[in-house]
Design a protein around this motif. Structure first.
Motif, PDB file in Angstrom:
ATOM      1  N   SER A  60       0.699  -1.575   0.042  1.00  0.00           N
ATOM      2  CA  SER A  60       0.078   0.316  -0.330  1.00  0.00           C
ATOM      3  C   SER A  60       0.996   1.912  -0.355  1.00  0.00           C
ATOM      4  O   SER A  60       2.386   1.175   0.113  1.00  0.00           O
ATOM      5  CB  SER A  60      -0.862   0.103   1.557  1.00  0.00           C
ATOM      6  OG  SER A  60      -0.290   0.386   1.971  1.00  0.00           O
ATOM      7  N   PRO A  61       0.094   2.424  -0.453  1.00  0.00           N
ATOM      8  CA  PRO A  61       1.209   3.461  -0.346  1.00  0.00           C
ATOM      9  C   PRO A  61       2.491   3.653   0.871  1.00  0.00           C
ATOM     10  O   PRO A  61       2.826   4.936   1.035  1.00  0.00           O
ATOM     11  CB  PRO A  61       0.278   4.859  -0.483  1.00  0.00           C
ATOM     12  CG  PRO A  61      -0.727   4.000  -1.157  1.00  0.00           C
ATOM     13  CD  PRO A  61      -1.212   2.214  -0.521  1.00  0.00           C
ATOM     14  N   THR A  62       1.314   3.262   1.571  1.00  0.00           N
ATOM     15  CA  THR A  62       2.434   3.563   3.484  1.00  0.00           C
ATOM     16  C   THR A  62       3.090   2.364   3.592  1.00  0.00           C
ATOM     17  O   THR A  62       4.186   2.478   4.892  1.00  0.00           O
ATOM     18  CB  THR A  62       0.942   3.499   4.667  1.00  0.00           C
ATOM     19  OG1 THR A  62       0.118   2.921   4.579  1.00  0.00           O
ATOM     20  CG2 THR A  62       0.593   5.154   4.304  1.00  0.00           C
ATOM     21  N   ASP A  63       2.909   1.525   2.680  1.00  0.00           N
ATOM     22  CA  ASP A  63       3.137  -0.517   3.091  1.00  0.00           C
ATOM     23  C   ASP A  63       3.843  -0.318   2.683  1.00  0.00           C
ATOM     24  O   ASP A  63       3.522  -1.233   1.144  1.00  0.00           O
ATOM     25  CB  ASP A  63       2.724  -1.345   3.996  1.00  0.00           C
ATOM     26  CG  ASP A  63       3.739  -2.283   4.786  1.00  0.00           C
ATOM     27  OD1 ASP A  63       4.575  -1.991   4.448  1.00  0.00           O
ATOM     28  OD2 ASP A  63       2.665  -3.240   5.246  1.00  0.00           O
ATOM     29  N   HIS A  64       5.527  -0.340   2.200  1.00  0.00           N
ATOM     30  CA  HIS A  64       6.427  -0.708   1.114  1.00  0.00           C
ATOM     31  C   HIS A  64       6.622  -2.062   1.158  1.00  0.00           C
ATOM     32  O   HIS A  64       7.852  -2.271   0.148  1.00  0.00           O
ATOM     33  CB  HIS A  64       7.156   0.102   0.961  1.00  0.00           C
ATOM     34  CG  HIS A  64       6.797   1.316  -0.521  1.00  0.00           C
ATOM     35  ND1 HIS A  64       7.579   2.089  -0.656  1.00  0.00           N
ATOM     36  CD2 HIS A  64       5.473   1.234  -0.801  1.00  0.00           C
ATOM     37  CE1 HIS A  64       6.410   2.344  -1.564  1.00  0.00           C
ATOM     38  NE2 HIS A  64       5.453   2.430  -1.087  1.00  0.00           N
ATOM     39  N   CYS A  65       6.647  -2.997   2.293  1.00  0.00           N
ATOM     40  CA  CYS A  65       6.509  -4.721   1.996  1.00  0.00           C
ATOM     41  C   CYS A  65       5.729  -5.138   2.522  1.00  0.00           C
ATOM     42  O   CYS A  65       5.798  -6.502   1.970  1.00  0.00           O
ATOM     43  CB  CYS A  65       7.432  -4.168   3.957  1.00  0.00           C
ATOM     44  SG  CYS A  65       8.102  -6.533   4.390  1.00  0.00           S
ATOM     45  N   GLY A  66       4.883  -4.731   2.712  1.00  0.00           N
ATOM     46  CA  GLY A  66       3.735  -5.439   2.090  1.00  0.00           C
ATOM     47  C   GLY A  66       3.292  -6.820   3.517  1.00  0.00           C
ATOM     48  O   GLY A  66       1.973  -7.557   3.002  1.00  0.00           O
TER      49      GLY A  66
END
Lengths: 383, 338
Positions: A356-362
């Motif tokens: 997501s735009p706030t989570d680049h690890c997922g």
């Protein structure tokens, strides 16, 4: 004269090699990879390189990316920051790749972040530290596929809470991995009402941790957390046994290598650590969504390379599939790929990704399974 | 300064000016920027090793001092990069004096071991002093250098700036060598007793030159930090110190131009090898990066066997003897061949 002819020969060889002409077809899709294939972190880079080559072959055999051939440009940074910076510059400016997978270690990843941010090329790091992708607002072009160390800490603390453990001692190695884990252990402790009564470190090349463990014992710890990715971590369980300490030992996900369990020997039996499910694939429930991916990857890797599968290769597997899935949808424009990855949901070897735009690890803490060592093998902890 | 050195610096400036157009790709400029950092350190190291005869396997430590001063002061205290760089230089100079007073009494292997120990201490501090240096996780978010509001934000600008610094450093070094002090230093290299009897204050001069070479290394470290924008203890380990000594030795200890040649050659060698590997893969030979070490070693061995005085002196001598040989063929006398 003899000497001179040797030099002439050498000079001729140099000139010949300079005249190399490697022309790539314009319609191919170019992806860069930077792994620490040789040098101090080669145990990370080698399975990553092998996996990337294996997956690329498979993708091309199945028709490539929308009919275009996937071409990997694989660079070896030898785990060295300067080499990694040179390699990224080369991939972006010379090979004109549309995305980059790697580097393998947290240090080299941090060193190349400013470059990809400026060049606006998506990077899918295969390194552990959460700081590589945090805060996401400042890491617009950077993603990573391994689980975060902060989630590993949360799994350990969850387990401790269930056992009523409050006072713990931590012992970590003075490497990038150990240091990042130590910071997370300290940061998250209060949230779980955990009290760190002793905080010890050891050199990655140390051969005895008895002194540190005695301090932890004297501080009245109810459990020990050992955070390291180097072989030295296997000495801690042995020292604990020698000291006749009976408190439980938790390891980090850096323990996820069967060689470490073998090195710890009998002393390693029963220790607890969170890790991706790849290592204990045989004991993962059949209806688990990751089961098929894990079994397929393991069988394919082990039959292709006649070597044990490791979680590290899995990180490259996830990265390459996340990237190629995005490219199948939006082509090879870096900005579109970036936006697409940010929307990606993917079942991989490390866990179930949800970017997501706030989570680049997922990944969240469910990507980890609590494992234990039983008869020298990794199995899912059931209690 | 001799006329030869003026010509050398002139040629270097022309080559630098033309380089961005010659290479045509920013990637090569990036490689050449790292080359410039090595050249700067090697210039200082050559003054110490080649001209004064004092070996140091600890210059990586001075680079680390410069780099960490710049990184810590700019990111944690918000200082201007230039002030921070100045502080780094000052700190490196003070450290050099403190380290120099006991170690410069030593000779040969003992001096080498002492400087190695110093480099090791600085490396351990950079790894273990987590609260100050960030430990193995390093320091990120280092700002770029700005010259009068003109940010060094492209490879071309960084290239011109870092090589500009090299030229200035080289000019000062060459000036020093041909001054009274420089002649004194060379006398120390020849024989400490003789130099002392002729009125050279060897104890003070040796420390002075160590301080100077530490300043060169510190500036190169600061520039590294402001170019890569992230540092951790990795690039400043003992192996880097050893590599610097190798660069100076390969190029030629006794000539500052040799040190530059060695630094350029060994900095570009990895690029050449990756070029070679692509070529070999192109014609169907599988090249392993492990071979790099093999080729590296062979090159060093060849140079040490055939050109023990270093590439620069060795090659210029070979060129002279070749031209002398040609002169003979043309019927002229071969006086120039030595």
């Amino acid at each position: 004269m003899k000497k001179r002819s040797v030099f002439l020969l050498a000079a001729l060889a140099m000139v010949l090699s300079f005249s190399s002409a490697i022309t790539a077809m314009a319609e191919d899709i170019h992806v860069g990879c930077i792994f620490a294939i040789t040098g101090k972190a080669s145990w990370l880079g080698e399975p990553e390189r092998n996996t990337a080559e294996m997956v690329a072959k498979k993708i091309n055999a199945a028709g490539g990316i929308n009919g275009k051939k996937l071409v990997l440009h694989i660079e070896d940074d030898q785990g060295d920051n300067t080499q990694a910076v040179n390699a990224v510059n080369k991939l972006i400016k010379k090979d004109k790749v549309c995305a980059i997978i790697g580097p393998s270690t947290s240090g080299t990843s941090m060193a190349v972040v400013p470059i990809v941010q400026e060049a606006k090329i998506p990077l899918l790091s295969c390194a552990g530290a959460a700081v590589i992708v945090e805060p996401a607002s400042e890491r617009k072009w950077v993603f990573k596929t391994p689980q975060k160390d902060s989630d590993c800490v949360k799994r350990i603390y969850d387990h401790m809470k269930g056992k009523g453990i409050k006072d713990i001692g931590i012992i970590s190695s003075t490497s990038g991995f150990g240091d990042a884990g130590r910071n997370q252990l300290k940061k998250i402790a209060a949230e779980y009402g955990i009290n760190i009564v002793a905080d010890e470190t050891y050199d990655p090349t140390a051969t005895d941790m008895t002194a540190q463990l005695v301090k932890i014992k004297n501080a009245g710890a109810q459990a020990v957390v050992n955070w390291s990715i180097e072989p030295a971590q296997a000495i801690v369980p042995q020292n604990i046994k020698q000291l006749k300490l009976t408190i439980p030992l938790y390891q980090s996900h850096g323990f996820g290598n069967l060689k470490y369990a073998a090195a710890a020997g009998e002393a390693g039996e029963g220790l607890i650590f969170p890790a991706g499910r790849l290592l204990a694939v045989d004991t993962v429930a059949d209806d688990h969504p990751q089961k098929k991916v894990l079994v397929d990857y393991r069988n394919e890797y082990e039959s292709t390379y006649k070597d044990k599968v490791s979680t590290f290769g899995g990180h490259a597997y996830d990265a390459l599939y996340i990237l190629t899935n995005a490219m199948k949808k939006v082509g090879d424009d870096p900005a579109k790929i970036r936006d697409e990855i940010e929307k990606t949901e993917f079942v991989g070897t490390a866990g179930i990704f949800k970017f997501s735009p706030t989570d680049h690890c997922g990944l969240d803490k469910t990507a980890f399974e609590m494992l234990t060592v039983k008869n020298g093998k990794f199995v899912v902890l059931t209690e | 300064m001799k006329i030869k050195d003026y010509i050398g610096i002139g040629i270097l400036i022309i080559v630098i000016a033309a380089m961005p157009d010659l290479v045509g790709n920013d990637y090569y400029l990036g490689v050449l920027i790292f080359t410039a950092f090595n050249c700067l350190t090697c210039t200082g190291l050559c003054l110490l090793m080649g001209y004064t005869g004092q070996i140091s396997i600890g210059h990586g430590a001075f680079i680390a001092i410069g780099a960490y001063s710049s990184a810590i002061l700019t990111t944690k205290l918000g200082w201007s990069p230039w002030t921070a760089m100045g502080c780094g230089v000052l700190l490196a100079a003070i450290t050099a004096v403190i380290v120099g007073i006991p170690t410069m009494r030593l000779k040969g292997h003992y001096l080498a071991m002492a400087t190695l120990g110093f480099a090791s201490i600085v490396h351990i501090v950079s790894v273990a002093a987590v609260d100050v240096t960030g430990g193995p996780s390093g320091i990120s978010g280092i700002p770029r250098l700005q010259i009068f509001g003109f940010a060094l934000n492209s490879d071309t600008r960084n290239f011109y700036f870092s090589w500009g610094v090299v030229v200035v450093g080289l000019y000062l070094a060459v000036n020093l060598i041909h001054s009274r002090v420089g002649r004194g230093l060379q006398a120390i290299h020849g024989s400490e007793d003789a130099a002392s009897s002729l009125g050279v204050n060897i104890a003070v001069d040796k420390i002075k030159i160590l301080v100077l070479s530490a300043i060169y290394a510190s500036i190169s470290g600061s520039l590294y930090a402001h170019y890569v924008l992230y540092i951790d203890p990795g690039p400043f380990d003992i192996m880097h110190s050893v590599l610097l000594v190798t660069m100076v030795a390969v190029g030629g200890l006794h000539n500052i131009w040799g040190a530059i040649t060695g630094a350029v050659l060994l900095s570009l060698l990895p690029e050449f090898l990756s070029f070679l590997s692509e070529y070999l893969q192109g014609i169907g030979i599988r090249y392993q990066t492990d071979y790099d070490t093999l080729i590296y070693g062979s090159i060093l061995l060849l140079i040490m066997l055939f050109l023990p005085e270093g590439l620069f002196e060795g090659l210029s001598r070979s060129l002279k003897s070749i031209s002398g040989f040609r002169g003979k063929l043309a019927g002229r006398s071969s006086e120039r061949a030595d």
